[in-house]
Design an enzyme around this catalytic site. Structure first.
Site, PDB file in Angstrom:
ATOM      1  N   SER A  44      58.304 -61.337  31.104  1.00 18.27           N
ATOM      2  CA  SER A  44      56.708 -61.821  31.657  1.00 18.27           C
ATOM      3  C   SER A  44      56.116 -60.207  30.736  1.00 18.27           C
ATOM      4  O   SER A  44      57.170 -59.080  30.216  1.00 18.27           O
ATOM      5  CB  SER A  44      57.029 -60.865  32.811  1.00 18.27           C
ATOM      6  OG  SER A  44      57.285 -59.810  33.743  1.00 18.27           O
ATOM      7  N   ILE A 108      60.249 -57.411  33.639  1.00 11.75           N
ATOM      8  CA  ILE A 108      58.620 -57.089  34.393  1.00 11.75           C
ATOM      9  C   ILE A 108      58.722 -55.489  33.801  1.00 11.75           C
ATOM     10  O   ILE A 108      59.186 -54.930  33.838  1.00 11.75           O
ATOM     11  CB  ILE A 108      58.694 -57.081  36.114  1.00 11.75           C
ATOM     12  CG1 ILE A 108      57.738 -56.861  36.572  1.00 11.75           C
ATOM     13  CG2 ILE A 108      59.946 -56.035  36.404  1.00 11.75           C
ATOM     14  CD1 ILE A 108      57.060 -57.219  38.161  1.00 11.75           C
ATOM     15  N   ILE A 139      63.574 -54.153  33.997  1.00  6.44           N
ATOM     16  CA  ILE A 139      62.889 -53.025  33.280  1.00  6.44           C
ATOM     17  C   ILE A 139      62.639 -53.170  31.973  1.00  6.44           C
ATOM     18  O   ILE A 139      62.926 -52.417  31.494  1.00  6.44           O
ATOM     19  CB  ILE A 139      62.619 -51.707  33.853  1.00  6.44           C
ATOM     20  CG1 ILE A 139      63.056 -52.195  35.940  1.00  6.44           C
ATOM     21  CG2 ILE A 139      62.019 -51.157  34.181  1.00  6.44           C
ATOM     22  CD1 ILE A 139      62.550 -52.691  36.077  1.00  6.44           C
ATOM     23  N   LYS A 140      61.284 -53.944  31.999  1.00  5.70           N
ATOM     24  CA  LYS A 140      60.237 -53.464  30.506  1.00  5.70           C
ATOM     25  C   LYS A 140      59.905 -52.553  30.322  1.00  5.70           C
ATOM     26  O   LYS A 140      59.112 -52.119  31.129  1.00  5.70           O
ATOM     27  CB  LYS A 140      59.441 -54.855  30.079  1.00  5.70           C
ATOM     28  CG  LYS A 140      60.321 -56.344  29.978  1.00  5.70           C
ATOM     29  CD  LYS A 140      59.228 -57.091  29.929  1.00  5.70           C
ATOM     30  CE  LYS A 140      58.856 -57.650  28.478  1.00  5.70           C
ATOM     31  NZ  LYS A 140      58.352 -58.389  27.648  1.00  5.70           N
ATOM     32  N   ILE A 141      60.467 -51.505  29.339  1.00  5.60           N
ATOM     33  CA  ILE A 141      60.104 -50.388  29.493  1.00  5.60           C
ATOM     34  C   ILE A 141      59.299 -50.100  27.718  1.00  5.60           C
ATOM     35  O   ILE A 141      60.593 -50.684  26.664  1.00  5.60           O
ATOM     36  CB  ILE A 141      61.149 -48.911  29.039  1.00  5.60           C
ATOM     37  CG1 ILE A 141      61.519 -48.947  30.543  1.00  5.60           C
ATOM     38  CG2 ILE A 141      60.959 -47.433  28.696  1.00  5.60           C
ATOM     39  CD1 ILE A 141      62.718 -48.313  31.119  1.00  5.60           C
TER      40      ILE A 141
END
Length: 368
Positions: A44, A108, A139-141
């Site tokens: 996403s 996310i 976790i998207k960084i």
């Protein structure tokens, strides 16, 4: 399941869906895609959530409850997005269990307005990891310079990370270094490395869009002949860099301690130019141990008429280097291209996040 999607899986490519919405979840559409099209993960981003919120009535009840509670807009957005991510993670949990945690993942993104703030990104990653509370979460960084130490810090704490917005080969190497740093710190803390997963999202189609526009401006026959060649070459060389890293003693030591590789993930794989086959960035980027996250339109196109013929990355390293050299020879400044793409990517996601905030503000107002 289509023969093409079965071939992709056979050749070691994990098929992920680059989309999520409450409507997709409540109608059982995601479950159907897992069952019928071998989707094994979901990504996403702020643009996807902004689009989902603007359509239909799937969020109506939650928006009403948030309005009654008089929560802030930021809190409302976090509640809405993490609800969808938890739901998707639960739908994908059987895939996660069946693949021993390799697939069945849902991503996310941290608030994109924090892309240039290291400490805030780390804090946001911790908060989202705690809020969603699912083992199959990523976790998207973003792979900004400020994001690199946040990637290390998150992985060192046992948080699984999807590194996003990677365009350049140099930055990709820095991302892999940040990942290894995080694993080494996690190992020193005594964490179970086998539970820490990571993927590196290397963006594809946007590279062609940016370079093609520059080739058009150059306008020579030699330049125009190179249109549509940059993105696939860039991604193939990224995989070559990945192979170099996983053959180092540094990685082998971590692997022996239980660590898993940070798989390359091909993102932005829907073609943006009508001049190119709509399955280009899937057909030409097939090799084992990779992920391709596709919009549903691209997924359906691959299922229908994709040309999946085996490994289309590793046999073509020399051709990729030649393509990049040719681009340089006609005047393409690679470093300027990837900087422009990163800046644009950060800005676009921030704009989408602000649109999401505006949409939620409006809907909360209606609910009140």
């Amino acid at each position: 399941m289509s023969e093409n999607l079965s071939k992709l899986t056979k050749f070691g490519v994990s098929i992920w869906l680059d989309d999520i919405s409450r409507e997709r979840l409540r109608t059982g559409n995601l479950a159907a895609l897992i069952r019928e099209k071998n989707v094994t993960g979901v990504t996403s981003n702020p643009t996807i959530f902004a689009s989902a919120l603007s359509k239909g009535d799937a969020y109506e009840t939650q928006l009403h409850d948030l309005a009654v509670r008089k929560v802030s807009v930021d809190e409302a957005v976090r509640a809405i997005t993490t609800f969808d991510i938890r739901w998707a993670a639960d739908v994908l949990r059987p895939v996660y269990d069946a693949t021993s945690g390799v697939d069945g993942r849902v991503s996310i993104e941290v608030d994109p307005r924090l892309a240039r703030e290291t400490e805030a990104t780390i804090a946001e990653a911790r908060a989202l990891w705690w809020l969603v509370d699912r083992p199959n979460l990523f976790i998207k960084i973003p792979a900004t310079l400020e994001g690199l130490p946040a990637i290390t810090a998150a992985i060192a704490e046992g948080i699984s990370v999807n590194v996003t917005l990677i365009f350049s080969l140099e930055r990709y190497r820095a991302v892999m270094d940040a990942w290894l740093d995080g694993l080494e710190q996690a190992k020193a803390k005594g964490l179970d490395l086998s539970q820490i997963e990571s993927v590196a999202s290397f963006f594809v189609s946007r590279v062609d869009s940016e370079i093609d526009s520059r080739l058009d401006k150059i306008g020579t026959p030699e330049a125009l002949e190179l249109k549509g060649k940059a993105a696939v070459a860039n991604a193939r060389l990224a995989y070559a860099a990945f192979e170099e890293v996983v053959n180092t003693p540094r990685w082998q030591e971590l692997r022996a301690a239980g660590a898993r590789p940070q798989r390359p993930l091909w993102a932005s794989t829907g073609t943006k130019s009508p001049d190119y086959p709509d399955t280009l960035y899937v057909d030409e980027l097939v090799t084992a141990g990779t992920v391709n996250t596709m919009p549903e339109k691209t997924l359906n196109a691959v299922a229908d008429h994709g040309r999946i013929s085996g490994d289309t990355i590793r046999p073509f390293y020399e051709a990729a280097w030649n393509a990049m050299a040719a681009l340089k020879s006609v005047g393409i400044d690679y470093d300027d291209v990837v900087k422009a793409l990163e800046d644009e990517g950060v800005d676009k996601f921030a704009v989408s996040w602000n649109e999401l905030l505006e949409t939620v503000t409006t809907e909360l107002g209606k609910a009140r």
